[in-house]
Design a protein around this motif. Structure first.
Motif, mmCIF file in Angstrom:
data_model
loop_
_atom_site.group_PDB
_atom_site.id
_atom_site.type_symbol
_atom_site.label_atom_id
_atom_site.label_comp_id
_atom_site.label_asym_id
_atom_site.label_seq_id
_atom_site.Cartn_x
_atom_site.Cartn_y
_atom_site.Cartn_z
ATOM 1 N N GLY A 75 0.831 -1.198 0.000
ATOM 2 C CA GLY A 75 0.000 0.000 0.000
ATOM 3 C C GLY A 75 0.866 1.248 0.000
ATOM 4 N N GLY A 76 0.222 2.389 -0.154
ATOM 5 C CA GLY A 76 0.915 3.662 -0.046
ATOM 6 C C GLY A 76 1.200 3.995 1.410
ATOM 7 N N SER A 77 2.108 4.934 1.640
ATOM 8 C CA SER A 77 2.492 5.283 3.012
ATOM 9 C C SER A 77 1.295 5.717 3.844
ATOM 10 N N HIS A 78 0.365 6.473 3.235
ATOM 11 C CA HIS A 78 -0.799 6.953 3.980
ATOM 12 C C HIS A 78 -1.622 5.775 4.511
ATOM 13 N N ASP A 79 -1.872 4.788 3.651
ATOM 14 C CA ASP A 79 -2.658 3.627 4.069
ATOM 15 C C ASP A 79 -1.908 2.802 5.114
ATOM 16 N N LEU A 80 -0.604 2.658 4.943
ATOM 17 C CA LEU A 80 0.177 1.851 5.874
ATOM 18 C C LEU A 80 0.239 2.500 7.256
ATOM 19 N N VAL A 81 0.372 3.813 7.299
ATOM 20 C CA VAL A 81 0.375 4.520 8.584
ATOM 21 C C VAL A 81 -0.952 4.303 9.307
ATOM 22 N N ARG A 82 -2.043 4.351 8.548
ATOM 23 C CA ARG A 82 -3.363 4.130 9.146
ATOM 24 C C ARG A 82 -3.481 2.711 9.707
ATOM 25 N N GLN A 83 -2.940 1.736 8.968
ATOM 26 C CA GLN A 83 -3.010 0.348 9.423
ATOM 27 C C GLN A 83 -2.142 0.115 10.656
ATOM 28 N N LEU A 84 -0.984 0.773 10.704
ATOM 29 C CA LEU A 84 -0.157 0.696 11.906
ATOM 30 C C LEU A 84 -0.900 1.247 13.113
ATOM 31 N N ALA A 85 -1.546 2.385 12.928
ATOM 32 C CA ALA A 85 -2.234 3.049 14.038
ATOM 33 C C ALA A 85 -3.359 2.197 14.616
ATOM 34 N N ARG A 86 -4.034 1.428 13.757
ATOM 35 C CA ARG A 86 -5.138 0.609 14.265
ATOM 36 C C ARG A 86 -4.702 -0.795 14.671
ATOM 37 N N GLY A 87 -3.395 -1.059 14.644
ATOM 38 C CA GLY A 87 -2.892 -2.335 15.124
ATOM 39 C C GLY A 87 -2.946 -3.460 14.130
ATOM 40 N N ALA A 88 -3.173 -3.152 12.845
ATOM 41 C CA ALA A 88 -3.267 -4.200 11.823
ATOM 42 C C ALA A 88 -1.911 -4.610 11.278
ATOM 43 N N LEU A 89 -0.846 -3.843 11.574
ATOM 44 C CA LEU A 89 0.510 -4.159 11.126
ATOM 45 C C LEU A 89 1.471 -4.051 12.305
ATOM 46 N N ASP A 90 2.544 -4.831 12.263
ATOM 47 C CA ASP A 90 3.597 -4.729 13.271
ATOM 48 C C ASP A 90 4.651 -3.710 12.854
ATOM 49 N N LEU A 91 5.006 -3.721 11.565
ATOM 50 C CA LEU A 91 6.026 -2.836 11.007
ATOM 51 C C LEU A 91 5.564 -2.363 9.638
ATOM 52 N N ALA A 92 6.105 -1.248 9.192
ATOM 53 C CA ALA A 92 5.805 -0.789 7.831
ATOM 54 C C ALA A 92 6.992 -0.017 7.276
ATOM 55 N N LEU A 93 7.308 -0.297 6.027
ATOM 56 C CA LEU A 93 8.306 0.475 5.295
ATOM 57 C C LEU A 93 7.581 1.606 4.585
ATOM 58 N N VAL A 94 7.897 2.838 4.952
ATOM 59 C CA VAL A 94 7.173 3.995 4.440
ATOM 60 C C VAL A 94 8.151 5.007 3.872
ATOM 61 N N VAL A 95 7.605 5.939 3.113
ATOM 62 C CA VAL A 95 8.408 7.007 2.520
ATOM 63 C C VAL A 95 8.258 8.263 3.375
ATOM 64 N N LEU A 96 9.389 8.869 3.743
ATOM 65 C CA LEU A 96 9.368 10.109 4.520
ATOM 66 C C LEU A 96 9.455 11.316 3.590
ATOM 67 N N PRO A 97 8.856 12.450 4.001
ATOM 68 C CA PRO A 97 8.095 12.622 5.229
ATOM 69 C C PRO A 97 6.733 11.951 5.140
#
Length: 294
Positions: free
Chosen positions: A127-149
């Protein structure tokens, strides 16, 4: 408030049906209804609007749902953490990554991790960073590789920078070389080129469009809406050029011409993110270590 009550509440919220929710959590429907009513009494608010054949969440239910999902996910993580034991013989890691990283950075690291810990299941979410951050926040992922910022700064996440990667322009060898044939080009040289563009929400789309606008022109899309594999395929077919990570271009095989961008060029910073308030499970921490030390 009991863990079981939250399970029943989430099941009803997701199915919008008491009987189907009871079947999902393997309990008799009257027992499920009683537990939901007990939860509503304890909270002092109705969680559902009950009309014949139509179950909807109240405002209180909408507020509780993301919190309940997070509690259940954290409880599941705690259970798995205990079960994994020190030897890391079993368990799972839920890793999110952008599609370009799934094809470029991850395969070698995941192979090494699997060789060392064959009993650990790897669950990958693209997924895109926005979707992955949302999934991390709700506990659906343990880790995520995202693009900064990050698209939305989140104080609830911890990020560790892994690498800074150059972006390059890819085109079909059968098409004219972009930038009037020069070996390196600038972003401004993409004016007048037809671009093959990623779908909305894709980090590379936002970065490329912003760079073009900063250079004083609006990009011209030949095709838009694809994922990484589709974009590379469209470029090979000669539909246009695309801006992609060097790692992807290098590993894409034949059928693509790679043109570097002259300094200062375009870059992206890759980071590994996890929730700050909950430590990743042991297996996830081991994968995190391997990614950082790769």
């Amino acid at each position: 408030m009991q863990f079981q009550q939250l399970q029943y509440f989430v099941a009803v919220a997701e199915t919008r049906h008491f009987t189907r929710a009871a079947e999902q959590v393997h309990v008799a429907q009257p027992s499920l209804s009683q537990q939901i009513k007990a939860l509503e009494r304890e909270l002092g608010a109705d969680l559902f609007l009950r009309a014949r054949g139509n179950i909807t969440l109240t405002d209180a239910g909408e507020a509780l749902l993301p919190l309940a999902r997070r509690i259940l996910a954290d409880t599941d993580t705690a259970r798995l953490e205990v079960q994994e034991l020190v030897q890391l013989r079993r368990g799972r890691v839920r890793l999110g990554a952008t599609p370009s990283l799934c094809t470029g950075l991850l395969p070698d690291v995941l192979r090494a991790f699997h060789d060392r810990y064959p009993g650990i299941r790897l669950l990958i979410e693209e997924g895109g960073s926005h979707d992955l951050v949302r999934q991390l926040a709700r506990g659906a992922l343990d880790l995520a590789l995202v693009v900064l910022p990050l698209p939305t700064p989140s104080p609830a996440l911890t990020t560790v920078e892994l690498l800074r990667e150059d972006l390059v322009v890819v085109s079909s060898p059968d098409a004219p070389r972009p930038g009037e044939g020069r070996r390196t080009i600038k972003v401004v040289d993409l004016e007048g080129e037809r671009l093959v563009m990623f779908r909305h929400g894709y980090d590379l789309r936002e970065l490329t469009v912003a760079a073009c606008r900063s250079a004083g022109f609006e990009p011209d899309f030949a095709v838009e809406g694809g994922e990484m594999d589709a974009v590379l395929g469209f470029v090979r077919a000669g539909l246009g050029v695309a801006v992609v990570p060097r790692m992807v271009a290098t590993g894409a095989g034949r059928g693509l011409r790679v043109t570097p961008l002259a300094r200062p060029g375009l870059h992206r910073t890759i980071a590994l993110a996890h929730r700050s308030d909950v430590a990743p499970p042991r297996a996830a921490r081991e994968l995190q270590r391997m990614l950082v030390e790769r």
